[in-house]
Write a protein that holds these residues in place. Sequence first.
Motif, PDB file in Angstrom:
ATOM      1  N   ILE A 182       0.291  -1.495   0.095  1.00 23.44           N
ATOM      2  CA  ILE A 182      -0.022   0.116  -0.004  1.00 23.44           C
ATOM      3  C   ILE A 182       1.312   1.137  -0.233  1.00 23.44           C
ATOM      4  CG2 ILE A 182      -1.856   1.470   1.398  1.00 23.44           C
ATOM      5  CD1 ILE A 182      -2.462  -1.558   2.282  1.00 23.44           C
ATOM      6  N   VAL A 183       1.049   1.854  -0.892  1.00 21.18           N
ATOM      7  CA  VAL A 183       1.510   3.561  -0.642  1.00 21.18           C
ATOM      8  C   VAL A 183       0.717   4.220   0.522  1.00 21.18           C
ATOM      9  CG1 VAL A 183       1.748   5.936  -2.195  1.00 21.18           C
ATOM     10  CG2 VAL A 183       1.734   3.271  -3.647  1.00 21.18           C
ATOM     11  N   THR A 184       2.147   4.500   0.845  1.00 19.27           N
ATOM     12  CA  THR A 184       2.066   5.520   2.149  1.00 19.27           C
ATOM     13  C   THR A 184       2.346   6.941   2.231  1.00 19.27           C
ATOM     14  OG1 THR A 184       4.182   4.814   3.315  1.00 19.27           O
ATOM     15  CG2 THR A 184       1.969   4.198   3.431  1.00 19.27           C
ATOM     16  N   PHE A 185       3.343   7.008   1.185  1.00 14.76           N
ATOM     17  CA  PHE A 185       4.077   8.458   0.256  1.00 14.76           C
ATOM     18  C   PHE A 185       4.860   8.126  -0.363  1.00 14.76           C
ATOM     19  CE2 PHE A 185       7.145   6.820   4.117  1.00 14.76           C
ATOM     20  CZ  PHE A 185       8.709   7.287   3.688  1.00 14.76           C
ATOM     21  N   SER A 186       5.429   8.963  -1.253  1.00 14.18           N
ATOM     22  CA  SER A 186       7.141   9.566  -2.163  1.00 14.18           C
ATOM     23  C   SER A 186       7.975  10.097  -1.733  1.00 14.18           C
ATOM     24  CB  SER A 186       6.310   9.393  -3.413  1.00 14.18           C
ATOM     25  OG  SER A 186       6.666  10.034  -4.323  1.00 14.18           O
ATOM     26  N   LYS A 187       9.368   9.690  -1.129  1.00 12.79           N
ATOM     27  CA  LYS A 187       9.619  10.582  -1.353  1.00 12.79           C
ATOM     28  C   LYS A 187      10.479  11.883  -2.577  1.00 12.79           C
ATOM     29  CE  LYS A 187      12.686   7.680   1.429  1.00 12.79           C
ATOM     30  NZ  LYS A 187      13.829   6.680   1.961  1.00 12.79           N
ATOM     31  N   ASN A 188       9.889  11.285  -3.573  1.00 17.42           N
ATOM     32  CA  ASN A 188      10.217  12.478  -4.777  1.00 17.42           C
ATOM     33  C   ASN A 188      10.262  14.003  -4.649  1.00 17.42           C
ATOM     34  OD1 ASN A 188      10.666  13.295  -6.757  1.00 17.42           O
ATOM     35  ND2 ASN A 188      10.558  11.908  -8.333  1.00 17.42           N
ATOM     36  N   GLN A 189      10.628  14.432  -4.545  1.00 21.04           N
ATOM     37  CA  GLN A 189       9.946  15.984  -4.670  1.00 21.04           C
ATOM     38  C   GLN A 189      10.187  16.765  -5.987  1.00 21.04           C
ATOM     39  OE1 GLN A 189       9.339  17.127  -1.349  1.00 21.04           O
ATOM     40  NE2 GLN A 189       9.551  14.801  -0.732  1.00 21.04           N
ATOM     41  N   HIS A 190      10.407  16.094  -7.153  1.00 24.33           N
ATOM     42  CA  HIS A 190      10.283  17.038  -8.015  1.00 24.33           C
ATOM     43  C   HIS A 190       8.750  16.827  -8.414  1.00 24.33           C
ATOM     44  CE1 HIS A 190      10.803  17.292 -12.613  1.00 24.33           C
ATOM     45  NE2 HIS A 190      12.037  18.223 -12.064  1.00 24.33           N
ATOM     46  N   GLU A 191       8.364  18.016  -8.449  1.00 21.02           N
ATOM     47  CA  GLU A 191       6.962  18.446  -8.652  1.00 21.02           C
ATOM     48  C   GLU A 191       6.377  17.834  -9.832  1.00 21.02           C
ATOM     49  OE1 GLU A 191       3.974  22.497  -8.928  1.00 21.02           O
ATOM     50  OE2 GLU A 191       5.782  22.889  -7.878  1.00 21.02           O
ATOM     51  N   THR A 192       6.957  17.939 -11.221  1.00 21.72           N
ATOM     52  CA  THR A 192       6.437  17.093 -12.490  1.00 21.72           C
ATOM     53  C   THR A 192       5.869  15.494 -12.356  1.00 21.72           C
ATOM     54  OG1 THR A 192       7.571  18.826 -13.519  1.00 21.72           O
ATOM     55  CG2 THR A 192       6.756  17.120 -14.554  1.00 21.72           C
ATOM     56  N   ILE A 193       7.226  14.953 -12.022  1.00 18.34           N
ATOM     57  CA  ILE A 193       7.555  13.743 -11.544  1.00 18.34           C
ATOM     58  C   ILE A 193       5.603  12.936 -10.468  1.00 18.34           C
ATOM     59  CG2 ILE A 193       8.248  11.961 -10.479  1.00 18.34           C
ATOM     60  CD1 ILE A 193      11.288  13.025 -11.514  1.00 18.34           C
ATOM     61  N   LEU A 194       5.827  13.547  -9.483  1.00 17.96           N
ATOM     62  CA  LEU A 194       4.411  14.245  -8.106  1.00 17.96           C
ATOM     63  C   LEU A 194       3.389  13.798  -9.149  1.00 17.96           C
ATOM     64  CD1 LEU A 194       6.233  15.578  -5.192  1.00 17.96           C
ATOM     65  CD2 LEU A 194       5.645  13.231  -5.554  1.00 17.96           C
ATOM     66  N   LYS A 195       3.007  15.035  -9.848  1.00 18.57           N
ATOM     67  CA  LYS A 195       1.691  15.381 -10.879  1.00 18.57           C
ATOM     68  C   LYS A 195       1.305  13.930 -11.728  1.00 18.57           C
ATOM     69  CE  LYS A 195       1.454  19.945 -10.957  1.00 18.57           C
ATOM     70  NZ  LYS A 195       2.123  21.498 -11.472  1.00 18.57           N
ATOM     71  N   LYS A 196       2.636  14.160 -12.191  1.00 21.23           N
ATOM     72  CA  LYS A 196       2.169  12.534 -12.950  1.00 21.23           C
ATOM     73  C   LYS A 196       1.728  10.937 -12.352  1.00 21.23           C
ATOM     74  CE  LYS A 196       5.172  13.710 -16.718  1.00 21.23           C
ATOM     75  NZ  LYS A 196       6.627  13.247 -17.435  1.00 21.23           N
ATOM     76  N   LEU A 197       2.689  10.975 -11.061  1.00 20.38           N
ATOM     77  CA  LEU A 197       2.256   9.872 -10.373  1.00 20.38           C
ATOM     78  C   LEU A 197       0.759  10.288 -10.023  1.00 20.38           C
ATOM     79  CD1 LEU A 197       5.240   9.573  -8.366  1.00 20.38           C
ATOM     80  CD2 LEU A 197       4.354   7.598  -9.418  1.00 20.38           C
ATOM     81  N   ILE A 198       0.177  10.833  -9.328  1.00 20.89           N
ATOM     82  CA  ILE A 198      -0.809  11.260  -8.798  1.00 20.89           C
ATOM     83  C   ILE A 198      -2.258  10.982 -10.211  1.00 20.89           C
ATOM     84  CG2 ILE A 198      -2.520  13.462  -8.495  1.00 20.89           C
ATOM     85  CD1 ILE A 198      -0.033  14.295  -6.457  1.00 20.89           C
TER      86      ILE A 198
END
Length: 71
Positions: free
Chosen positions: A22-38
């Motif tokens: 189960i995903v609890t968080f992402s360590k990635n701080q790169h805004e573009t990558i985070l938006k794609k994951l979402i």
Amino acid sequence: MFTHFSVTGCSLELLRKGERGIVTFSKNQHETILKKLILMGVTPGANITLKQKLPSFITAFAAVMRYSSSN
């Protein structure tokens, strides 16, 4: 099938092929990558299954549907 133990802060790298988590968080701080994951549904609470590890990770996600009631 979920394994019979719990690991806090477990990395995707620790899963074996076919295991789920189960995903609890992402360590990635790169805004573009985070938006794609979402956009792909990779948000806290989403179920993840590791389909392949090499030569690159292939995963399957089941997003969690959240409902709010407005009274």
